[in-house]
Design a protein around this motif. Sequence first.
Motif, PDB file in Angstrom:
ATOM      1  N   LEU A 171       1.020  -1.036   0.216  1.00  0.00           N
ATOM      2  CA  LEU A 171      -0.184  -0.115  -0.311  1.00  0.00           C
ATOM      3  C   LEU A 171       0.722   1.759   0.008  1.00  0.00           C
ATOM      4  O   LEU A 171       0.511   2.431   0.136  1.00  0.00           O
ATOM      5  N   ALA A 172       1.783   1.129   0.190  1.00  0.00           N
ATOM      6  CA  ALA A 172       3.084   2.261  -0.269  1.00  0.00           C
ATOM      7  C   ALA A 172       3.007   3.260   1.450  1.00  0.00           C
ATOM      8  O   ALA A 172       2.834   4.598   1.344  1.00  0.00           O
ATOM      9  N   MET A 173       2.618   2.418   1.821  1.00  0.00           N
ATOM     10  CA  MET A 173       2.180   3.104   3.859  1.00  0.00           C
ATOM     11  C   MET A 173       3.371   3.457   4.827  1.00  0.00           C
ATOM     12  O   MET A 173       3.822   2.055   4.581  1.00  0.00           O
ATOM     13  N   ARG A 174       3.003   3.486   5.654  1.00  0.00           N
ATOM     14  CA  ARG A 174       3.158   3.587   6.815  1.00  0.00           C
ATOM     15  C   ARG A 174       3.667   4.749   8.254  1.00  0.00           C
ATOM     16  O   ARG A 174       2.770   5.247   7.533  1.00  0.00           O
ATOM     17  N   ALA A 175       3.881   3.497   9.388  1.00  0.00           N
ATOM     18  CA  ALA A 175       3.018   4.165  10.298  1.00  0.00           C
ATOM     19  C   ALA A 175       4.762   4.144  11.903  1.00  0.00           C
ATOM     20  O   ALA A 175       5.230   3.811  11.580  1.00  0.00           O
ATOM     21  N   THR A 176       3.498   5.069  12.623  1.00  0.00           N
ATOM     22  CA  THR A 176       5.037   5.109  13.304  1.00  0.00           C
ATOM     23  C   THR A 176       4.072   5.805  14.313  1.00  0.00           C
ATOM     24  O   THR A 176       3.240   6.072  14.768  1.00  0.00           O
ATOM     25  N   THR A 177       4.712   4.822  15.383  1.00  0.00           N
ATOM     26  CA  THR A 177       4.196   4.177  16.363  1.00  0.00           C
ATOM     27  C   THR A 177       4.882   4.831  17.499  1.00  0.00           C
ATOM     28  O   THR A 177       7.143   4.778  17.599  1.00  0.00           O
ATOM     29  N   PHE A 178       5.042   4.772  18.669  1.00  0.00           N
ATOM     30  CA  PHE A 178       6.585   5.103  20.216  1.00  0.00           C
ATOM     31  C   PHE A 178       5.502   4.728  21.219  1.00  0.00           C
ATOM     32  O   PHE A 178       4.527   4.666  21.816  1.00  0.00           O
ATOM     33  N   ARG A 179       6.736   3.897  21.989  1.00  0.00           N
ATOM     34  CA  ARG A 179       6.054   3.042  23.136  1.00  0.00           C
ATOM     35  C   ARG A 179       7.228   4.194  24.107  1.00  0.00           C
ATOM     36  O   ARG A 179       8.183   4.462  24.056  1.00  0.00           O
ATOM     37  N   PRO A 180       6.514   4.563  25.159  1.00  0.00           N
ATOM     38  CA  PRO A 180       7.263   4.887  26.078  1.00  0.00           C
ATOM     39  C   PRO A 180       8.316   3.625  27.065  1.00  0.00           C
ATOM     40  O   PRO A 180       8.525   2.649  27.278  1.00  0.00           O
ATOM     41  N   SER A 187      -0.581  10.346  24.864  1.00  0.00           N
ATOM     42  CA  SER A 187      -0.884  10.853  25.821  1.00  0.00           C
ATOM     43  C   SER A 187      -0.266  11.348  27.121  1.00  0.00           C
ATOM     44  O   SER A 187      -0.130  12.357  27.361  1.00  0.00           O
ATOM     45  N   TRP A 188       1.431  10.640  26.493  1.00  0.00           N
ATOM     46  CA  TRP A 188       2.721  11.980  27.618  1.00  0.00           C
ATOM     47  C   TRP A 188       4.263  12.018  26.798  1.00  0.00           C
ATOM     48  O   TRP A 188       4.055  11.703  25.531  1.00  0.00           O
ATOM     49  N   SER A 189       4.365  13.015  27.669  1.00  0.00           N
ATOM     50  CA  SER A 189       5.469  12.580  26.722  1.00  0.00           C
ATOM     51  C   SER A 189       6.729  12.618  27.663  1.00  0.00           C
ATOM     52  O   SER A 189       6.733  12.273  28.936  1.00  0.00           O
ATOM     53  N   GLN A 190       8.174  13.458  27.611  1.00  0.00           N
ATOM     54  CA  GLN A 190       9.312  12.503  28.160  1.00  0.00           C
ATOM     55  C   GLN A 190       9.469  13.540  29.343  1.00  0.00           C
ATOM     56  O   GLN A 190       8.743  14.678  29.362  1.00  0.00           O
TER      57      GLN A 190
END
Length: 141
Positions: A54-63, A87-90
Amino acid sequence: MLMFVSIAAIAQGVFVGAVAIYLITKTRAFLGRAIRTDALVVDALARVSRDHQLAMRATTFRPVVEFTDETGQNQRVEISLGMSHPSWSQGDTISILYAPDDPKNARLDTFIGLWFSCLACTFISVWSIVGGLVIWLFFLS
């Protein structure tokens, strides 16, 4: 051909349903022994997944969090559930649950953090079985 599709969908639903039951049992056992604590978010690891078709990419973030376990040892753990819009940040403090016999086994203390995989498998199971039965009852009778 439709009979094969129907049987395959029902079989998939039963298999994924068994996986859902296993995950629910595992999560309930985890909750029975888990310890709740606050943890400091020290980093967010980006994970990129690509779908070449699908020529797609997704980025997820793990704490990545740090906390002190019940024995007084400092722990640094990457939480396995990734989010595209966390919903969180460093520097934030978040609530986690961890297994006292395995502090590296920590999860976010949220409904999604605990039950997402169980719900996803249950949803897939129900819809596979319902879809297979619909094909069986309406197209093959």
